[in-house]
Design an enzyme around this catalytic site. Sequence first.
Site, PDB file in Angstrom:
ATOM      1  N   SER A 158      45.058  33.044  45.811  1.00 16.30           N
ATOM      2  CA  SER A 158      44.929  33.560  44.446  1.00 16.30           C
ATOM      3  C   SER A 158      44.304  34.960  44.461  1.00 16.30           C
ATOM      4  CB  SER A 158      44.116  32.573  43.603  1.00 16.30           C
ATOM      5  OG  SER A 158      44.227  32.849  42.239  1.00 16.30           O
ATOM      6  N   ASP A 255      54.099  28.889  39.161  1.00 14.49           N
ATOM      7  CA  ASP A 255      52.887  29.708  39.225  1.00 14.49           C
ATOM      8  C   ASP A 255      53.091  30.978  38.408  1.00 14.49           C
ATOM      9  OD1 ASP A 255      50.751  31.489  40.209  1.00 14.49           O
ATOM     10  OD2 ASP A 255      50.510  29.986  41.787  1.00 14.49           O
ATOM     11  N   HIS A 285      50.038  26.687  40.057  1.00 15.08           N
ATOM     12  CA  HIS A 285      48.968  27.392  40.752  1.00 15.08           C
ATOM     13  C   HIS A 285      47.970  26.397  41.364  1.00 15.08           C
ATOM     14  CE1 HIS A 285      46.917  31.170  41.577  1.00 15.08           C
ATOM     15  NE2 HIS A 285      45.777  30.634  41.186  1.00 15.08           N
TER      16      HIS A 285
END
Length: 314
Positions: A158, A255, A285
């Site tokens: 991330s 995502d 995600h």
Amino acid sequence: MRNPSHPVHPELRSSVRWAFRISFNRFLISLIRRLSILIRPRSTEGVTIENVWIPGPPGAPNVRVRKYEPPQRAPGSAALLWIHGGGYVIGKPEQSDAICGRFAKELGIQVLAVDYRLAPEHPFPAPLEDCYAALSWMHAHAGELKINPDRLAIGGDSAGGGLAAALAQLTRDRKQIKPIFQLLLYPMLDDRTTTRADHKGTGEYVWTPDSNVFGWTSYLAQAPGGPTAPKYAVPARTEDLTGLPPAWVGTGTLDLFYEENVEYARRLQAVGVPCELDEVPGAFHAFEVLAGDAVVSRDFIARQVSALKRALAV
């Protein structure tokens, strides 16, 4: 709305109830940071974990790195610098104990996870410079750490993946250290995603468009998606991607970062940087964290291990 052409993966449907749709703000990140003390370190059998304080960037505080040492590691082994996620605003290395311990044990390498400063209190370039300080320390103290300074990889998930991508660009230009690989898990690469009106069904779970605006605003200390951004702050805005280390980019089709991840991988490939793009249909995600027991999650993590194994020749 969920994109009907990319429904949630069947193995991940039961975990959707935990994939809360939350809009981050200053109050919420303050609460999450306070609750983070409840995170219990997750040790991997045989892997020792040690916290080490190293010099920070010039004029900045020392930086904590969390060192994962596998049993009977061969001297001169490869090493990995890991950068945790959290939208640039939350998180700490302990949340990555499981994956860092696995990398260390299965690959026989040393892993160091950096506890970089967080926005909005510490916007760019502070987090990136903390990461560079950690990588520099690894390189300079390779003999003491018994690692090979020419076999250093960088990686993260991330926002940590975004910082790893930016770190690869920064090290290329500073010409002092040369990482040989970058492992980017659903990296947060492009502030211009905040300006898109149609997210095509992505970003419904975990990291939402509203949170993305907050994260980028906090990190850049300015409204995201404008005509310019500071150099190295937004990896996707860097025009010249030549000369970067080979990469592995993993992302799910649900995502929010899916399109920017695919585009970054395509751009790396277009300039001759070896890049493997790993797309997981119907994955949102951080799916492998929320649904760690699912086969699709275990396979995703196993492919990360394999990518590192090939890149580091271990």
